[in-house]
Design an enzyme around this catalytic site. Structure first.
Site, PDB file in Angstrom:
ATOM      1  CG  ASP A 195      -1.863   1.124   1.291  1.00 14.72           C
ATOM      2  OD1 ASP A 195      -2.295   1.567   0.224  1.00 14.72           O
ATOM      3  OD2 ASP A 195      -2.179   1.591   2.403  1.00 14.72           O
ATOM      4  CE  LYS A 196       0.378   7.331  -2.857  1.00 17.97           C
ATOM      5  NZ  LYS A 196       0.646   8.427  -1.900  1.00 17.97           N
ATOM      6  CG  ASP A 239      -2.614   1.798   6.170  1.00 20.33           C
ATOM      7  OD1 ASP A 239      -3.387   0.990   5.619  1.00 20.33           O
ATOM      8  OD2 ASP A 239      -2.663   3.015   5.986  1.00 20.33           O
TER       9      ASP A 239
END
Length: 1248
Positions: free
Chosen positions: A497-498, A880
């Site tokens: 994920d970014k 996250d």
């Protein structure tokens, strides 16, 4: 077996089902078989549900059966059976009233069947004497109850109000609550609203554990050894088993208690429900059923079920389900208006309408309500059907871990059993020829089986995993699925994920760029200047958010917080008293910290509402449309105090917001300005505004549809947020790149921003090209198509993948040489969905080189992981926890960076929110995997060495003694196994990857070569001792050591009934004891996946002590020790000869493992099969050239022909190398035509 009917079609838990009825004559035959087999047949049927049902039942129609046989349709093909139960009820549809069972269903649920049954039917309050009872057939499986439907002619389970119910029906048919009678009737079907995790008693757990085939085999071994008077060894095995069982029971019981406590916390509360007659009744949450109208208390509650809000607003913490602790605002489900196109036909879905749904287990922190309008929600799902219930079910009934290591382990055990069978036959034949008594033949022939299949094997195999789990815990990585640690050793692709994972969680406001008269202003650093206080731009920043105050502290989405803090405004929420006094004053009001100077105008109307008095400049938030990841925007309706008309504000993705605005208000250079920011990695948010019609009243706004608000807007400008890379991100990704691990970014952010971040962090190298795939759905009779654009407008010629180069590369034997094509695909979620639907043939090609997937919804992340797994990647996912739960669960190794309880959905959780945990987990996974291989190889050698020792001794009617077995199994094997597993993981993540299974060239060569070496030297020693001049058939009077003058050494003190004491036995005991230690040292090598074995101090000390001890026993015999171990005295010259034999054995074993295997075969296999797994270039060191050419030569000698890659992605990579049309050329279009009737495949037409 023919295919059966299917239940749960299209779902993850889809199963085939067959009906059976009990057959008395089969039952009688089984009873006889159980008696004749001493109960073994009963155990076999207990282990095999399919056999159990077929052995005791006959096929029958599902409608009339007594038992159902179930088989999952996934790759595991698990079998289950369940007993059919019968219940008498007033009907078969819970959505009909008891008094009118034959009437039309109330809400279109006719024919659907109930999901659960209450065990407390006698508690029902209504009379059933007037209504004829009907027979309802059902069975339970994995906490779900399935009922027979005469309409569908199948077993089904009903949904609540979460399937097939239109939004308009929820507001019309279901908003009045249930009568007491209807409530009690529905409870018959849906049962108690409780997610029950029963903690089994210790006795039940003990029985289940003891009936494990492994412990049954141990019991058989112990009984056998006891009959042969091997009491000490049997006692030791019993002690080990008891310790293992106690440890296992403690762990399982602890896990059940933890899960029970987590589920039970606040699961039963008292709630208020509205009845059909308008009265409010207080009941226990366990009595709730779908359709009940629940009143949400103002001070909040833990939701006991899933419910949809129909009035009011709630602030909810959903960390239990999503892993995100940021409070979420839930608004009431909009009432579809009659003038909205198609809105009345919208079907309610908990996923689509999750912003209006309160999920079970989530914490309602506070509610916002108005006078006379309490916050109400309609129950849609209860019990195990809720989101929390499904999560608990996935924990209680997990899918088995599909890993090649475990499949190969079972095959290897079968091979050992086959070897044991050969020994069994040899022993029987040899004993019969030598006229051995039948009782001894039975015991010795069965004993050979217990020797070949070591009882300590399962415990030894898990040792490496346990130690790895302990090391992971020390570095802050927690694991709820230990078996996944081994699988992490095979990961070759990581999805990241970014936001919050690769970049910092928080965003900083870089600046704003306002638009006036369709022109961009210059960028401004601050938005809080006095001149802008009353501007629509600042008003949008002040109102278009979901912030709320909890205990006086402003909380909400981090982006909203940064945006609101940047303007420095104040947010006030009305108290309950204020709300009751002025029912039109909204709970949330924002105002600037310093009031602007304004001129107050007199009121133009005497009917002016109270909040229109122009006292201060404040803005009230009238209606909120929460942020939707599907729509990529949020909107609010606000009103300036004293203003006549309301305002609508929208905030969201720039492309989306611009499409909602009037074209003339969007600057002509909008696309280029946006692209400039996104290329630099900034997060860009667009704002828009619209003055609403004066005729829109407060009440109308509460019921207006979102589409009616979000159109014809005025573009206000851009907010530019800076999302900085985490400090460790570039270094970690470089480590992964050096280890040839492929990296993919999966984010909900803008595509160009994601590409920029991918370049900045090193996921896409500067010289690599990015191809953007923009897919368009079918429209106006035209087929779906994909437009290919090269980022930065790079030319096709720059790709360096022309056909001539390709054909030149094909001649290389190394796949790595073929995979130098340095291009990456990027696409957004919409394009990904279209490609999945219309270009299924292209999906493998795109995921092979896809690196950036932007604007991805949570379910699309899961789909991407599945597509990568479909081409045989071992996929890791690091997120996250906010919207990554599905992907984290689906990946082979999911790592959540959230510390919250939601990490229960992820196999691994890192306490520190840093992606540094990824290489750490992979290193530990590789170490644990190699440890498992080492232990398995050692245990295989241990069983083979002991097997051949015993087989050789059986040939002279001898055997190993009880204490000899005891010393070998306890002092040597257990000590070595549990210390050799302590090797720490290597400090560097290397380019090689360990094999995924035991059935691989290097491992088989290692095991077979060591077996041959050990057997050869054992046989040589066994035969050579017979050729010694002092050798004779040993008798108590034999004096080979010339000790007749020494009265302290008397061989004739005890009679040897089992012929244990002889020269062959003593020779084989010493040789085999050293062989155990030799193969332990050979197999305990560390590099490249573990640290060197000399750093495993406990192992080194243990081996040295054992070497010294056995050497002392051999060279300096002590009469009491020899007597204890049933050894005989042999001449000193023979002891030296044995030492020489052992030394030669050690040298040959080490040379074969370290030179032949490591230097030639191992590197050959990795060069051929492993290094080509990435499409990135890997530079070989010059000194490896000779080894490379030697490997190629040996490859030709050993394999004769080039081997086709087993992994689908590598095979596909080879195919693409000779495809002249791949990758697509820039500015071209690929069009999909409708599938042909014959084969259903798609025709791909590429047009320039």
């Amino acid at each position: 077996m023919e295919n059966g009917e299917k239940i749960n079609k299209g779902c993850d838990d889809e199963m085939e089902i067959w009906g059976y009825s009990l057959c008395r004559w089969k039952l009688a035959l089984v009873a006889v078989g159980v008696l004749c087999s001493g109960g073994f047949l009963l155990l076999l049927l207990y282990w095999m549900p399919k056999w159990r049902v077929k052995a005791t039942c006959s096929r029958a129609p599902l409608k009339d059966c007594d038992v159902v046989l179930l088989r999952t349709t996934d790759e595991f093909k698990q079998w289950f059976c369940a007993k059919i139960r019968i219940r008498m009820c007033q009907g078969t549809d819970p959505f009909q009233t008891p008094a009118s069972m034959t009437s039309k269903a109330m809400n279109g649920h006719a024919g659907l069947l109930p999901e659960g049954l209450s065990a407390h039917i006698e508690d029902c309050a209504f009379s059933i004497t007037e209504i004829p009872l009907q027979e309802v057939r059902y069975f339970m499986h994995h906490s779900v109850t399935y009922f027979w439907s005469d309409l569908e002619h199948a077993f089904l389970f009903i949904y609540g109000l979460d399937e097939g119910v239109q939004c308009s029906e929820i507001h019309t048919t279901h908003n009045g609550g249930l009568s007491k009678e209807l409530h009690d009737y529905r409870k018959l079907f849906y049962g108690i609203n409780d997610i029950t995790v029963k903690v089994p008693s210790v006795f039940k757990l003990l029985i289940k554990e003891v009936l494990n085939p492994f412990y049954i085999f141990q019991l058989f071994s112990v009984i056998l050894w006891s009959t042969d008077e091997y009491y000490y060894y049997a006692a030791a095995i019993v002690l080990m088993s008891v310790i293992s069982i106690i440890s296992s029971l403690y762990t399982i019981k602890k896990q059940y208690i933890m899960l029970h406590d987590m589920v039970a916390a606040h699961s039963i509360v008292r709630v208020s429900v509205c009845r059909e007659n308008g009265e409010t009744e207080e009941i226990l949450s366990t009595d709730l059923v779908p359709g009940d109208l629940m009143v949400i208390p103002p001070n909040g509650t833990i939701m006991p079920c899933d419910a949809v809000l129909i009035s009011g607003t709630c602030i909810v913490n959903e960390s239990m389900l999503t892993g995100e602790s940021v409070p979420v605002t839930k608004t009431n489900l909009p009432i579809p208006s009659s003038d909205s196109h198609g809105a009345n036909n919208e079907t309610y879905s908990t996923e689509v309408h999750k912003r209006h749904t309160l999920f079970c287990g989530t914490n309602v922190i506070q509610t916002r309500f108005y006078a006379g309008e309490p916050v109400k929600a309609i129950i849609v799902r209860t019990g195990f059907s809720t989101a929390k219930g499904q999560l608990i079910r996935s924990i209680l009934y997990p899918k088995p871990t599909d890993f090649k290591l475990y499949r190969d382990a079972y095959m290897f055990l079968l091979c050992l059993v086959a070897v044991a069978g050969i020994g069994f036959i040899y022993t029987v034949v040899n004993s019969i020829l030598k006229e051995v008594p039948a009782s001894i033949i039975v015991i010795e022939s069965l004993d050979i089986i217990t020797i070949t299949v070591p009882p300590a094997l399962p415990a030894a195999m898990t040792a490496g995993i346990v130690y790895a789990q302990r090391r992971l815990r020390k570095i802050g990585i927690f694991c709820i699925s230990p078996q996944r640690i081994n699988i992490c050793g095979q990961l070759n692709l990581i999805c990241f994920d970014k936001t919050g994972t690769l970049t910092e969680d928080g965003l900083d406001l870089w600046g704003i760029q306002r638009v006036e008269n369709s022109q961009f202003h210059l960028p401004e650093e601050k938005a809080c200047s006095e001149a802008l206080v009353k501007s629509p731009f600042v008003a949008c920043m002040a109102t278009c958010h979901s912030l709320t105050k909890i205990d006086g502290v402003l909380s909400g989405d981090p982006l909203d917080l940064k945006m609101f803090e940047a303007i420095g405004w104040i947010l006030d929420e009305a108290t309950e008293e204020e709300t009751a006094l002025h029912n039109r004053i909204m709970p949330t009001v924002v105002q600037p910290p310093k009031q602007p100077i304004t001129e107050h105008k007199p009121a133009a109307s005497q009917e002016m509402e109270l909040f229109e008095l122009p006292t201060t400049y404040e803005i009230g938030i009238v209606r909120q449309f929460p942020f939707s990841s599907a729509l990529q925007r949020m909107a609010v309706v606000a009103r300036v105090l004293g203003g006549k008309r309301m305002d609508a504000y929208v905030k969201g993705a720039p492309e989306v917001v611009a499409s909602l605005c009037k074209p003339e208000t969007v600057p002509a250079d909008f696309a280029s300005v946006l692209e400039e920011y996104t290329k630099q990695g900034y997060r860009v948010i667009a704002l828009a505004h619209r003055k609403l019609e004066s005729k829109l009243s407060w009440h109308k706004v509460q019921n207006i549809s979102r589409d009616a608000i979000e159109n014809n807007m005025t573009f206000l400008g851009l907010i530019i947020m800076q999302n900085k890379l985490k400090k460790e991100t570039p270094d970690v990704l470089q480590d992964l790149r050096n280890a040839n691990i492929r990296m993919v970014m999966v984010t909900g952010d803008n595509m160009l921003t994601a590409i920029s971040v991918a370049r900045d962090c090193g996921m896409i190298l500067p010289q690599h090209k990015v191809i953007v795939a923009e897919a368009l759905p079918p429209k106006d009779g035209q087929a779906a198509k994909i437009n290919w654009q090269y980022a930065d407008y790079m030319q096709r010629s720059d790709l360096n993948v022309n056909t001539e180069d390709k054909h030149g590369k094909i001649e290389s034997d190394s796949l790595e040489d073929n995979l130098l094509i340095n291009y990456h695909f990027a696409m957004n979620g919409k394009s990904f969905a279209i490609i999945l639907e219309h270009f299924q043939d292209l999906v493998p090609k795109l995921v092979l080189h896809g690196t950036v997937f932007a604007r991805m919804a949570p379910d699309q992340k899961t789909q991407l992981v599945e597509e990568l797994q479909n081409v045989d990647y071992y996929v890791g996912m690091c997120g996250d926890g906010a919207n990554d739960c599905g992907a984290l669960k689906r990946a082979h190794g999911g790592i959540s960076l959230s510390e919250l309880e939601a990490s229960v959905a992820s196999p691994f959780t890192s306490r520190t929110p840093s992606i540094a945990c990824v290489p750490n987990l992979m290193r530990e996974g590789r170490a644990a995997l190699i440890t498992s291989f080492c232990v398995f190889k050692f245990m295989a050698l241990y069983s083979m060495i002991q097997y051949f020792s015993v087989t050789l001794l059986y040939s002279i009617l001898s055997n190993l003694g009880d204490f000899q077995f005891l010393f070998i199994d306890l002092a040597i094997i257990l000590v070595v196994v549990f210390t050799m597993s302590l090797n720490p993981a290597g400090k560097v993540l290397v380019i090689q990857r360990p094999p995924s299974g035991l059935i691989s060239g290097p491992l088989l060569f290692s095991v077979l070569s060591q077996i041959l070496i050990c057997v050869g030297f054992q046989t040589a020693a066994f035969e050579y001792v017979k050729k010694q001049p002092w050798y004779e058939i040993w008798t108590p009077g034999t004096d080979a050591c010339n000790t007749s003058s020494d009265t302290s050494y008397d061989n004739s003190t005890e009679h040897d009934d089992h012929n244990i004491r002889n020269f062959e036995n003593t020779t084989l005991v010493f040789v085999s004891c050293f062989q155990y230690l030799i193969v332990a040292v050979v197999f305990a090598k560390g590099k490249p996946f573990r640290q060197p074995c000399y750093k495993n101090y406990l192992f080194v000390i243990s081996v040295l002590v054992l070497y010294a001890l056995i050497l002392f026993f051999m060279l300096y015999p002590v009469e009491s020790i020899d007597h204890f171990f049933e050894l005989v005295c042999v001449p000193f010259q023979w002891r030296i000869t044995m030492l020489i034999i052992i030394a030669i054995n050690a040298v040959i074993s080490i040379l074969v493992e370290t030179v032949v295997l490591d230097k030639i075969l191992w590197k050959l296999v990795f060069n051929r099969d492993k290094q080509g797994e990435s499409h990135h270039m890997v530079t070989h060191h010059p000194q490896e050239a000779n080894e490379h050419w030697a490997g190629k030569l040996l490859s030709c000698l050993c394999f004769c022909r080039k081997k086709t890659p087993k992994a689908k992605y590598r095979h596909l990579a080879q195919e693409l190398l000779v495809d002249p049309d791949w990758p697509p050329k820039p500015r071209t279009t690929t069009e999909a035509k409708a599938p042909s009737q014959e084969n259903g495949s798609y025709q791909i037409v590429t047009m320039t």
